[in-house]
Design a protein around this motif. Structure first.
Motif, PDB file in Angstrom:
ATOM      1  N   LEU A   1       4.312  13.878  -9.596  1.00 41.78           N
ATOM      2  CA  LEU A   1       5.381  14.874  -9.590  1.00 41.78           C
ATOM      3  C   LEU A   1       6.206  14.802 -10.876  1.00 41.78           C
ATOM      4  O   LEU A   1       6.598  15.834 -11.436  1.00 41.78           O
ATOM      5  N   ALA A   2       6.456  13.583 -11.362  1.00 45.23           N
ATOM      6  CA  ALA A   2       7.211  13.429 -12.612  1.00 45.23           C
ATOM      7  C   ALA A   2       6.425  14.008 -13.786  1.00 45.23           C
ATOM      8  O   ALA A   2       6.997  14.629 -14.686  1.00 45.23           O
ATOM      9  N   ALA A   3       5.111  13.834 -13.768  1.00 45.40           N
ATOM     10  CA  ALA A   3       4.285  14.400 -14.830  1.00 45.40           C
ATOM     11  C   ALA A   3       4.353  15.920 -14.817  1.00 45.40           C
ATOM     12  O   ALA A   3       4.377  16.568 -15.876  1.00 45.40           O
ATOM     13  N   LYS A   4       4.395  16.510 -13.620  1.00 47.06           N
ATOM     14  CA  LYS A   4       4.518  17.966 -13.521  1.00 47.06           C
ATOM     15  C   LYS A   4       5.858  18.440 -14.080  1.00 47.06           C
ATOM     16  O   LYS A   4       5.926  19.460 -14.771  1.00 47.06           O
TER      17      LYS A   4
ATOM     18  N   ARG B   1      -1.151   6.637 -12.063  1.00 41.92           N
ATOM     19  CA  ARG B   1      -2.355   6.384 -11.266  1.00 41.92           C
ATOM     20  C   ARG B   1      -2.833   4.948 -11.433  1.00 41.92           C
ATOM     21  O   ARG B   1      -3.201   4.293 -10.457  1.00 41.92           O
ATOM     22  N   ILE B   2      -2.839   4.465 -12.659  1.00 43.10           N
ATOM     23  CA  ILE B   2      -3.300   3.097 -12.911  1.00 43.10           C
ATOM     24  C   ILE B   2      -2.372   2.084 -12.249  1.00 43.10           C
ATOM     25  O   ILE B   2      -2.824   1.144 -11.589  1.00 43.10           O
ATOM     26  N   ALA B   3      -1.060   2.265 -12.424  1.00 41.26           N
ATOM     27  CA  ALA B   3      -0.096   1.338 -11.817  1.00 41.26           C
ATOM     28  C   ALA B   3      -0.177   1.387 -10.297  1.00 41.26           C
ATOM     29  O   ALA B   3      -0.188   0.347  -9.624  1.00 41.26           O
ATOM     30  N   GLY B   4      -0.241   2.577  -9.734  1.00 39.81           N
ATOM     31  CA  GLY B   4      -0.334   2.723  -8.284  1.00 39.81           C
ATOM     32  C   GLY B   4      -1.609   2.125  -7.728  1.00 39.81           C
ATOM     33  O   GLY B   4      -1.596   1.451  -6.695  1.00 39.81           O
ATOM     34  N   LEU B   5      -2.720   2.347  -8.421  1.00 32.80           N
ATOM     35  CA  LEU B   5      -3.992   1.789  -7.977  1.00 32.80           C
ATOM     36  C   LEU B   5      -3.966   0.263  -8.042  1.00 32.80           C
ATOM     37  O   LEU B   5      -4.460  -0.412  -7.140  1.00 32.80           O
ATOM     38  N   GLY B   6      -3.354  -0.283  -9.086  1.00 39.96           N
ATOM     39  CA  GLY B   6      -3.230  -1.741  -9.198  1.00 39.96           C
ATOM     40  C   GLY B   6      -2.415  -2.321  -8.059  1.00 39.96           C
ATOM     41  O   GLY B   6      -2.773  -3.359  -7.480  1.00 39.96           O
ATOM     42  N   VAL B   7      -1.317  -1.660  -7.717  1.00 39.85           N
ATOM     43  CA  VAL B   7      -0.470  -2.126  -6.611  1.00 39.85           C
ATOM     44  C   VAL B   7      -1.232  -2.042  -5.292  1.00 39.85           C
ATOM     45  O   VAL B   7      -1.167  -2.957  -4.457  1.00 39.85           O
TER      46      VAL B   7
ATOM     47  N   VAL C   1       0.842  -1.201   0.000  1.00 34.85           N
ATOM     48  CA  VAL C   1       0.000   0.000   0.000  1.00 34.85           C
ATOM     49  C   VAL C   1       0.875   1.248   0.000  1.00 34.85           C
ATOM     50  O   VAL C   1       0.631   2.191  -0.765  1.00 34.85           O
ATOM     51  N   LEU C   2       1.905   1.248   0.844  1.00 42.05           N
ATOM     52  CA  LEU C   2       2.821   2.398   0.869  1.00 42.05           C
ATOM     53  C   LEU C   2       3.515   2.588  -0.477  1.00 42.05           C
ATOM     54  O   LEU C   2       3.648   3.712  -0.959  1.00 42.05           O
ATOM     55  N   PHE C   3       3.940   1.483  -1.095  1.00 43.83           N
ATOM     56  CA  PHE C   3       4.587   1.570  -2.398  1.00 43.83           C
ATOM     57  C   PHE C   3       3.621   2.087  -3.464  1.00 43.83           C
ATOM     58  O   PHE C   3       3.975   2.952  -4.265  1.00 43.83           O
TER      59      PHE C   3
ATOM     60  N   SER D   1       2.988   5.810  -2.930  1.00 44.83           N
ATOM     61  CA  SER D   1       4.150   6.613  -3.329  1.00 44.83           C
ATOM     62  C   SER D   1       4.333   6.599  -4.842  1.00 44.83           C
ATOM     63  O   SER D   1       4.754   7.600  -5.423  1.00 44.83           O
ATOM     64  N   LEU D   2       3.979   5.501  -5.478  1.00 48.89           N
ATOM     65  CA  LEU D   2       4.042   5.442  -6.937  1.00 48.89           C
ATOM     66  C   LEU D   2       3.086   6.461  -7.562  1.00 48.89           C
ATOM     67  O   LEU D   2       3.456   7.179  -8.491  1.00 48.89           O
ATOM     68  N   MET D   3       1.876   6.538  -7.007  1.00 47.45           N
ATOM     69  CA  MET D   3       0.916   7.522  -7.529  1.00 47.45           C
ATOM     70  C   MET D   3       1.406   8.943  -7.272  1.00 47.45           C
ATOM     71  O   MET D   3       1.281   9.813  -8.124  1.00 47.45           O
ATOM     72  N   LEU D   4       1.995   9.196  -6.115  1.00 47.38           N
ATOM     73  CA  LEU D   4       2.487  10.533  -5.783  1.00 47.38           C
ATOM     74  C   LEU D   4       3.660  10.929  -6.670  1.00 47.38           C
ATOM     75  O   LEU D   4       3.669  12.013  -7.257  1.00 47.38           O
TER      76      LEU D   4
END
Length: 143
Positions: free
Chosen positions: A33-36, A56-62, A21-23, A26-29
């Motif tokens: 930031l990288a997109a910005k 967002r998709i990868a982070g949500l999947g994780v 969940v933490l990973f 942090s992936l979504m966060l």
């Protein structure tokens, strides 16, 4: 009474899920930031939207996968058969995902693959399976 192996695997599943969940969060966060940063460098291109959406998709999947691990861990600790089956499924998926890495890298992936394999073999053993189905192991008659 819950066997020690079931307790250890249940705790492992909960810890694995918490770290997942933490990973995922942090992936979504960090992809946000990288997109910005990409948007500043390329002045609002489609790459920004792609990175943001993909993160967002990868982070949500994780996160979803990690929450399933937590659920399986609590199911094991409550001695529910669905928890055992879900743990078997998640361990098998984890083992299949780690197999390509084992060819290239050794060390930590090997440890996780071994833990997944041991979990599968332990939870599939007939005495453990009987305990989850509510049957008590047969006591040996004293001679």
């Amino acid at each position: 009474m819950r066997p020690l192996g079931v307790t250890l695997i249940g705790i492992y599943q909960i810890l694995r899920g918490a770290l997942g969940v933490l990973f995922g969060l942090s992936l979504m966060l960090f992809t946000g930031l990288a997109a910005k940063l990409v948007s500043l460098a390329s002045e609002g291109s489609a790459m920004e939207r792609f990175l943001h959406g993909m993160g967002r998709i990868a982070g949500l999947g994780v996160v979803v996968f990690a929450l399933l691990h937590i659920l399986a861990g609590f199911g094991l600790l409550k001695m529910e058969n669905w928890g055992r089956l879900l743990t078997l499924l998640l361990s098998a998926i984890g083992l299949m995902l780690l197999l390509p890495m084992l060819i290239v890298a050794h060390g930590l992936p090997l440890v996780f693959a071994a833990v997944n394999a041991v979990s599968i073999f332990y939870l599939a053993m007939p005495p453990i399976k009987r305990i989850f189905h509510g049957q008590r192991p047969a006591l040996r008659a004293a001679a």
